[in-house]
Design a protein around this motif. Structure first.
Motif, mmCIF file in Angstrom:
data_model
loop_
_atom_site.group_PDB
_atom_site.id
_atom_site.type_symbol
_atom_site.label_atom_id
_atom_site.label_comp_id
_atom_site.label_asym_id
_atom_site.label_seq_id
_atom_site.Cartn_x
_atom_site.Cartn_y
_atom_site.Cartn_z
ATOM 1 N N LEU A 94 0.858 -1.183 0.000
ATOM 2 C CA LEU A 94 0.000 0.000 0.000
ATOM 3 C C LEU A 94 0.895 1.235 0.000
ATOM 4 O O LEU A 94 1.751 1.381 0.873
ATOM 5 C CB LEU A 94 -0.900 0.015 1.239
ATOM 6 C CG LEU A 94 -1.813 -1.197 1.400
ATOM 7 C CD1 LEU A 94 -2.497 -1.168 2.752
ATOM 8 C CD2 LEU A 94 -2.830 -1.258 0.280
ATOM 9 N N GLU A 95 0.717 2.092 -0.955
ATOM 10 C CA GLU A 95 1.605 3.235 -1.135
ATOM 11 C C GLU A 95 1.169 4.398 -0.255
ATOM 12 O O GLU A 95 0.451 5.303 -0.684
ATOM 13 C CB GLU A 95 1.631 3.654 -2.604
ATOM 14 C CG GLU A 95 2.782 4.562 -2.926
ATOM 15 C CD GLU A 95 2.965 4.756 -4.411
ATOM 16 O OE1 GLU A 95 3.409 5.843 -4.791
ATOM 17 O OE2 GLU A 95 2.670 3.834 -5.190
ATOM 18 N N PHE A 96 1.610 4.357 1.000
ATOM 19 C CA PHE A 96 1.344 5.421 1.957
ATOM 20 C C PHE A 96 2.652 5.830 2.606
ATOM 21 O O PHE A 96 3.559 5.016 2.755
ATOM 22 C CB PHE A 96 0.396 4.949 3.072
ATOM 23 C CG PHE A 96 -1.022 4.782 2.636
ATOM 24 C CD1 PHE A 96 -1.840 5.887 2.440
ATOM 25 C CD2 PHE A 96 -1.555 3.515 2.443
ATOM 26 C CE1 PHE A 96 -3.159 5.724 2.043
ATOM 27 C CE2 PHE A 96 -2.871 3.357 2.046
ATOM 28 C CZ PHE A 96 -3.674 4.464 1.852
ATOM 29 N N ASP A 97 2.732 7.075 3.004
ATOM 30 C CA ASP A 97 3.856 7.561 3.793
ATOM 31 C C ASP A 97 3.388 7.757 5.223
ATOM 32 O O ASP A 97 2.230 8.111 5.467
ATOM 33 C CB ASP A 97 4.368 8.901 3.254
ATOM 34 C CG ASP A 97 5.067 8.771 1.921
ATOM 35 O OD1 ASP A 97 5.704 7.718 1.687
ATOM 36 O OD2 ASP A 97 4.978 9.706 1.112
ATOM 37 N N MET A 98 4.302 7.533 6.158
ATOM 38 C CA MET A 98 3.983 7.816 7.553
ATOM 39 C C MET A 98 4.053 9.317 7.785
ATOM 40 O O MET A 98 4.885 10.008 7.197
ATOM 41 C CB MET A 98 4.982 7.126 8.482
ATOM 42 C CG MET A 98 4.716 5.668 8.692
ATOM 43 S SD MET A 98 5.663 4.982 10.068
ATOM 44 C CE MET A 98 7.201 4.586 9.248
ATOM 45 N N GLU A 99 3.179 9.794 8.637
ATOM 46 C CA GLU A 99 3.259 11.181 9.064
ATOM 47 C C GLU A 99 4.428 11.300 10.037
ATOM 48 O O GLU A 99 4.914 10.302 10.564
ATOM 49 C CB GLU A 99 1.945 11.602 9.708
ATOM 50 C CG GLU A 99 0.790 11.607 8.718
ATOM 51 C CD GLU A 99 -0.536 11.995 9.338
ATOM 52 O OE1 GLU A 99 -0.565 12.394 10.522
ATOM 53 O OE2 GLU A 99 -1.542 11.880 8.628
ATOM 54 N N GLU A 100 4.864 12.506 10.262
ATOM 55 C CA GLU A 100 6.049 12.735 11.104
ATOM 56 C C GLU A 100 5.904 12.116 12.490
ATOM 57 O O GLU A 100 6.829 11.474 12.994
ATOM 58 C CB GLU A 100 6.291 14.240 11.214
ATOM 59 C CG GLU A 100 7.661 14.602 11.697
ATOM 60 C CD GLU A 100 7.917 16.098 11.605
ATOM 61 O OE1 GLU A 100 8.252 16.682 12.652
ATOM 62 O OE2 GLU A 100 7.793 16.660 10.503
ATOM 63 N N ASP A 101 4.748 12.285 13.131
ATOM 64 C CA ASP A 101 4.552 11.728 14.472
ATOM 65 C C ASP A 101 4.481 10.203 14.441
ATOM 66 O O ASP A 101 4.961 9.538 15.363
ATOM 67 C CB ASP A 101 3.314 12.319 15.146
ATOM 68 C CG ASP A 101 2.022 12.042 14.392
ATOM 69 O OD1 ASP A 101 2.058 11.893 13.157
ATOM 70 O OD2 ASP A 101 0.957 11.998 15.049
#
Length: 98
Positions: A73-80
């Motif tokens: 799944l092409e998602f990026d993690m948020e900074e937190d």
């Protein structure tokens, strides 16, 4: 926010001695609220490659995957979220050496 429900960790062997430091593979099972864009009926986990060399450490790579299908799944993690996962790995990587 991500909730880790279970995990596994293994040291990745480098038989040729090419890589510096040590690498660990984490598989983090997640619980994601239904209203979150990451939610999947099939369940979700993150595969994380974590690097440690002396006092330095960090996430080298991560992938979100569906549990039942292992589909990427092409998602990026948020900074937190990234900070949370990195801290989790920092606390647990030594378990692979026991």
């Amino acid at each position: 926010m991500l909730t880790i429900t279970s995990y596994s960790v293994e040291m990745i062997k480098d038989p040729f001695g090419i890589l510096t430091g040590k690498r660990y593979e984490f598989l983090l099972d997640l619980e994601v609220p239904k209203d979150d864009e990451l939610f999947s009926e099939n369940g979700l986990y993150i595969r994380v490659i974590y690097w440690v060399e002396g006092e330095q450490a960090g996430i080298v790579k991560y992938q979100f995957l569906e549990k039942q299908t292992d589909r990427y799944l092409e998602f990026d993690m948020e900074e937190d979220e990234a900070a949370f996962v990195e801290q989790f790995c920092k606390v647990h990587f030594m378990e692979a050496e026991e």
